[in-house]
Design a protein around this motif. Structure first.
Motif, PDB file in Angstrom:
ATOM      1  N   SER A   1      -4.100  31.599 -20.875  1.00 33.60           N
ATOM      2  CA  SER A   1      -4.914  30.598 -20.201  1.00 33.60           C
ATOM      3  C   SER A   1      -4.599  30.682 -18.716  1.00 33.60           C
ATOM      4  CB  SER A   1      -4.639  29.185 -20.736  1.00 33.60           C
ATOM      5  OG  SER A   1      -3.347  28.751 -20.369  1.00 33.60           O
ATOM      6  N   VAL A   2      -5.516  30.193 -17.895  1.00 36.72           N
ATOM      7  CA  VAL A   2      -5.349  30.348 -16.450  1.00 36.72           C
ATOM      8  C   VAL A   2      -5.838  29.080 -15.762  1.00 36.72           C
ATOM      9  CG1 VAL A   2      -7.602  31.445 -16.129  1.00 36.72           C
ATOM     10  CG2 VAL A   2      -5.779  31.864 -14.477  1.00 36.72           C
ATOM     11  N   ALA A   3      -5.101  28.664 -14.731  1.00 34.76           N
ATOM     12  CA  ALA A   3      -5.511  27.561 -13.878  1.00 34.76           C
ATOM     13  C   ALA A   3      -6.201  28.118 -12.642  1.00 34.76           C
ATOM     14  CB  ALA A   3      -4.301  26.718 -13.475  1.00 34.76           C
ATOM     15  N   PRO A   4      -7.041  27.335 -11.976  1.00 41.13           N
ATOM     16  CA  PRO A   4      -7.754  27.849 -10.800  1.00 41.13           C
ATOM     17  C   PRO A   4      -6.834  28.394  -9.717  1.00 41.13           C
ATOM     18  CG  PRO A   4      -8.783  25.820 -11.556  1.00 41.13           C
ATOM     19  CD  PRO A   4      -7.549  25.991 -12.367  1.00 41.13           C
ATOM     20  N   TRP A   5      -5.679  27.772  -9.484  1.00 36.49           N
ATOM     21  CA  TRP A   5      -4.794  28.262  -8.429  1.00 36.49           C
ATOM     22  C   TRP A   5      -4.243  29.645  -8.766  1.00 36.49           C
ATOM     23  CZ3 TRP A   5       0.112  29.427  -9.878  1.00 36.49           C
ATOM     24  CH2 TRP A   5       0.613  28.821 -11.042  1.00 36.49           C
ATOM     25  N   ALA A   6      -4.014  29.916 -10.059  1.00 30.53           N
ATOM     26  CA  ALA A   6      -3.530  31.246 -10.460  1.00 30.53           C
ATOM     27  C   ALA A   6      -4.635  32.292 -10.296  1.00 30.53           C
ATOM     28  CB  ALA A   6      -3.041  31.206 -11.900  1.00 30.53           C
ATOM     29  N   ALA A   7      -5.865  31.909 -10.636  1.00 29.91           N
ATOM     30  CA  ALA A   7      -6.991  32.826 -10.416  1.00 29.91           C
ATOM     31  C   ALA A   7      -7.164  33.104  -8.930  1.00 29.91           C
ATOM     32  CB  ALA A   7      -8.267  32.224 -11.007  1.00 29.91           C
ATOM     33  N   ALA A   8      -6.942  32.090  -8.091  1.00 35.34           N
ATOM     34  CA  ALA A   8      -7.041  32.288  -6.648  1.00 35.34           C
ATOM     35  C   ALA A   8      -6.018  33.303  -6.159  1.00 35.34           C
ATOM     36  CB  ALA A   8      -6.848  30.944  -5.935  1.00 35.34           C
TER      37      ALA A   8
END
Length: 1019
Positions: free
Chosen positions: A382-389
């Motif tokens: 799973s991924v949070a937006p800050w990690a995708a950024a």
């Protein structure tokens, strides 16, 4: 799950009607017997019986009418402890063609819904008439079928449909059991169980608990819950069997590619197949929102949609991808061409998935394609937006927009939230497998864009992700416990290339963030990255360990993180980092009870940290001191703690000074110097309160409550420990509850009642006559029966009132009397007042020996369940002391088992202490020969330790025992040695005055100079 309220009402109704029938029958018989031979002595027997029965029936019916006319009281609502957990993905708007399967599965949940709650019927439906003994009482349903067939989405739809029946929430766990296309190994049941227990606030204290014990603990803790558990992608029934909850109010939904034919009969199997052609065509046509996505696909020829549905073979994933491609502008003819080009190169028996995915992916933007590719390469579940950024070198809002767009095209799934942007996003397993095996060229990357898909670019993206996690993990770890983080830390690392630093959402605590991200951190730490960020990984490993330490959770992760941090520090050739890692490993070893290893690691850390900030070296000395006194070398340990205390006092570090004084307070408590321990702990608790550290203040209060009990101030100890229990249960879970229960169970119930009664005589309005009588008696003694001197009477009255007020203050304690009383102004007497007073009054029912044993038993069970062996044996020792009051043999069995347990764990001091307490109990019950044997074992155990006060107590006990056996010469020799050692220890400041006096009293009794009490003082 049955609704307990309704089921209880139904049970009462059934019982009432059975009683009515019985009443009618008994009334009939009684009436018949009453008139038989009396009223109609000459009548036929049958007539007599009929008449009597009629009279009895009429009386019963009258009573029945009277009782049924009463309005039935509404039963109390079922309590719902704690917040509701909703760990379930968002529903897909493309759920079609499964109405029949959905209704069939929901029919099994009917007994669990509030309207149709029937406990007996629900249990029969769940277990089946021939269910095996010991099977789960929960409803267990398995949705089986091929990969990509829609099992997980069906389970999600069911979860939302029945969520009202599960007030304690929904838990979802991915088991990674599919053998084909798996991106990782199946999850071990132990890991899953540990996570599930943490989700319901029952975290195990250790990670090496056997699976059977962990599974039984899970079943026990879920017996009273109404919880839905979704186990997604199970390998087989053996993987899920230990995970089944124990309550008949719970339900389990399993998805699996396995057929579950070997599962027990109580598992309701629901195999599902492909969608029908009509449902497939409906899915392709269905709009999912406004704008471009709501438009109809452009048909190249009639029947194209039906042909696409046939090519997808009824698999919802393939159909959803095709739908996305069509709404992205791809014509039906072009899509059919791509689907038919695969020539049997199938994936998961569905050749449409790979082809449709490639078509759809080529139509997406470069950033969307790259994000999916990098997510697949990292393996994040799973991924949070800050990690995708961080992966894309974008801002968080830009990354959120990309993630939302991918969700709208069904290339990602939203986790845990319906409506609006999600906090987390979950990759689709089948698509991740394609992305991990296909090249950038086949996935639509062309020309210069493929440079961003290269291995070197992926490694740089991994470096950014690792740095982002290190930055975030450090920030949250420091916010959880800023004082424990360290001294003189260099500035936290920025995220290289990131447009902004990650921030914690307003509604999320650092502990919740860590619980959510822990698995992703572990995945990141296993990724291949460049050699440059060794310091980044070191900081992330240390932050991971700090989170584990603060919450006392994930012990295996804690241990592995610190060991890896030590190796990284050596690779970096960083003396300071290596010293910090060694020190934190020493703290972990001490928490695990490996005090010898902790001392050695702390000494190594001290050598590494010797030339930096002196507080680091002081922390190492503190660790040495704590672990030495817990090994039993109490006197040497005190020297290390005093040295650390001096450094923290000189540097003005109030938090670490208070922490060290807590350790010194605990040390003096075990030494028996309760007055000094009380002063140190009171000071430390006040310091933590001023520093606004409520958790550490409560922990100091726990130690203080134990000391107050040893000082005979049991009522104040009760109030202190009860307040600590309330405070720590909210943050610390069952481990701290066990500590408080153990200390509360050990309090003297007789003193509790006496001290409360002393207060109640002053404070209770109902006892005014007793107070007046007490005052008259006091005045009579003070005036010798002459009440003519009004000044003397007034003076004595005021003196009596002051003494009574002071008694109340002393018994309730400085911290508690203001909250329990009122009316202190003026010269009168105070009174009970407020909720605290009412609660204390209600507590009196718990002040019995039986309740004390029950509290200790609960504490022992909680510590055993948490895997705390040392705490369990320590509690069993106390449990033996409590049981011995009513059952000598049962108490001795517990105490001897505790001593043997300490020996197995290698705790020499606690083994000697256990033998001493066993000898003391035997002496008090006049089993002198057995007491002598245990006292000798205790004394010999103390001789190998730097623990003079413990050895002196064992010698005093042995002296009393030998004297009781008539061996006065041997007793005098033992006590003469103890007297000389106690005198030397008093001069060195390591033997309290009370202990020196106890040695003198014991010697005097043996010599015959005077006769102190017949039993030694205990501590």
């Amino acid at each position: 799950m049955p609704d307990n309220t309704r089921a209880a009402g139904a049970a009462r109704a059934r019982t009432r009607w059975r009683l009515v029938v019985l009443l009618v029958a008994l009334g009939a018989c009684a009436g018949a017997l009453a008139v038989l031979g009396d009223v109609f002595p000459q009548a036929p027997v049958l007539a007599i019986i009929v008449a009597g029965a009629a009279s009895g029936v009429l009386g019963a019916v009258g009573e029945l009418v009277r009782r049924l006319s009463r309005p039935e009281e509404a039963p109390p609502p079922t309590p719902v402890p704690g917040p509701r957990v909703m760990d379930v993905d968002s529903r897909s708007p493309l759920f079609v063609g499964r109405d029949e399967e959905l209704q069939r599965i929901l029919a099994g949940f009917a007994p669990l819904t509030p309207r149709r709650a029937r406990r007996g019927r629900g249990r029969a439906l769940r277990r089946g008439a021939d269910g095996p003994a010991g099977s789960s009482g929960s409803l267990v349903a398995a949705i089986t079928g091929e990969p990509g067939i829609g099992k997980s989405e069906l389970a999600t739809q069911i979860a939302y449909a029945v969520q009202d029946a599960f007030p304690h929430g929904i838990l979802r766990r991915e088991l990674f059991g599919a053998p084909v296309g798996a991106t990782r190994a199946p999850r071990r049941p132990q890991k899953v169980l540990s996570g599930l227990l943490r989700s319901i606030g029952a975290a195990p204290q250790r990670d090496d608990i056997p699976l059977e014990s962990l599974s039984q603990f899970w079943k026990t803790r879920t017996e009273g819950l109404r919880l839905l558990l979704i186990l997604d992608d199970a390998r087989d029934f053996e993987q899920v069997k230990p995970l089944l909850p124990g309550g008949d109010g719970c339900a389990v939904l399993i998805t699996s590619t396995d057929t579950f034919l070997d599962a027990p009969m109580y598992v309701r199997r629901h195999p599902i197949g492909p969608l029908t052609a009509q449902a497939g065509e409906e899915l392709l046509r269905r709009p999912a929102g406004a704008g471009a996505d709501a438009s109809e696909p452009v048909l190249s020829a009639p029947g194209d949609l039906a042909a696409i549905a046939r090519e997808c073979e009824g698999r919802p994933l393939s159909l959803a991808l095709c739908r996305g491609a069509l709404r992205n502008g791809v014509s039906t003819r072009q899509l059919l061409k791509e689907l038919r080009r695969d020539h049997g190169a199938t994936l998961f028996s569905d050749h449409g998935v790979a082809a449709a995915f490639r078509v759809l992916l080529r139509e997406r933007s470069e950033d969307e394609r790259l994000l999916l590719f990098r997510l697949a390469q990292t393996g994040l579940t799973s991924v949070a937006p800050w990690a995708a950024a961080a992966l894309l070198k974008k801002t968080e809002p830009e990354a959120t927009a990309l993630l939302e767009e991918l969700c709208n095209r069904h290339l990602l799934r939203r986790a845990h939230r319906e409506g609006g942007p999600s906090l987390r996003y979950r990759p689709v397993k089948e698509l991740t497998s394609i992305l991990r095996t296909d090249s950038g060229r086949s996935l639509g990357a062309a020309g210069m864009d493929r440079l961003r898909w290269s291995h070197r670019s992926t490694v740089r993206a991994t470096d950014r992700l690792l740095a982002a996690y290190a930055r975030f993990a450090e920030a949250t770890a420091i916010s959880r416990s800023p004082s424990e983080w360290g001294f003189g830390e260099p500035p936290r690392l920025p995220v290289p290339g990131a447009a902004s630093d990650p921030r914690l959402p307003d509604a999320q605590t650092p502990a919740e963030w860590f619980a959510q991200e822990r698995q992703q951190i572990q995945i990141c730490l296993g990724l291949r990255h460049s050699s440059a960020p060794l310091a980044v990984e070191w900081r992330l490993q240390r932050a991971l360990a700090a989170h584990c330490r603060t919450g006392r959770v994930y012990w295996a992760d804690w241990r592995a993180a610190l060991e890896r941090a030590s190796r990284l520090a050596l690779q970096m050739d960083n003396r300071h980092a290596y010293g910090i890692s060694l020190l934190e490993r020493a703290e972990l070893a001490g928490n695990e009870g490996h005090h010898g290893s902790a001392v050695e690691l702390a000494r190594q850390a001290q050598a590494q940290l010797a030339h930096g900030d002196e507080r680091w070296e002081a922390r190492a000395r503190r660790a040495i001191g704590v672990n030495r006194y817990r090994l039993g070398d109490r006197d040497d340990g005190e020297g290390e703690l005093r040295a650390a205390e001096a450094v923290f006092a000189r540097s003005g570090d109030r938090w670490w000074l208070a922490r060290t004084r807590c350790n010194l307070g605990e040390l003096n408590r075990f030494r028996g110097d309760h007055l000094r321990a009380h002063g140190l702990l009171t000071e430390a608790r006040s310091e933590f309160a001023e520093l606004d550290d409520a958790e550490q203040a409560a922990k100091a209060g726990l130690l203080l409550g134990e000391v107050l009990g040893h000082m005979g101030r049991d009522l104040e100890a009760w109030l202190t420990l009860r307040g600590v229990r309330d405070a720590l249960e909210r943050s610390g879970g069952s481990w701290y509850r066990a500590r408080c229960l153990r200390a509360m169970g050990r309090l003297d119930t007789r003193r509790l009642r006496l001290q409360y009664d002393d207060c109640d005589l002053v404070l209770s309005p109902e006892r005014a006559k007793e107070r007046d009588r007490s005052l008259r008696d006091f005045l009579f003694r003070g005036t010798l029966g002459t009440f003519g001197d009004e000044k003397a009477v007034a003076r004595l009255t005021d003196e009596w009132r002051r003494a009574r007020r002071e008694l109340v203050r002393r018994n309730l304690g400085t911290d508690h009397w203001p909250g329990c009383t009122a009316g202190w102004d003026g010269g009168g007497l105070p009174r009970w007042f407020g909720e605290q007073a009412r609660r204390l009054c209600a507590d009196r029912a718990e002040w019995t020996d039986e309740a004390g044993v029950a509290r200790a038993e609960e504490a022992h069970a909680l510590l055993v369940e948490a895997g705390d062996e040392w705490g369990g044996y320590r509690t069993r020792l106390i449990l033996g002391e409590l049981r011995i009051r009513t059952d000598v043999h049962a108490g001795l069995r517990d105490m001897e088992a505790a001593a043997e347990g300490f020996e197995r764990l290698g705790h020499q001091w606690w083994k000697a202490r256990a033998w001493r307490h066993t000898a003391d109990a035997l002496y008090r019950h006049k089993h002198y020969r057995q007491a002598k044997e245990k006292a000798v074992l205790a004394m010999e155990g103390y001789r190998g330790l730097s623990n003079l006060s413990g050895r002196l107590r064992a010698q005093v006990l042995l002296g009393y025992t030998l004297s009781a056996l008539g061996e006065n010469r041997a007793a005098l020799d033992v006590l003469e040695e103890a007297r000389a050692d106690a005198s030397r220890g008093r001069e060195q400041g390591i033997v309290p005055d009370d202990l020196l006096q106890a040695v003198e009293d014991a010697r005097a009794r043996v010599v015959g100079e005077e006769f102190p009490p017949s039993a030694p003082a205990r501590t």
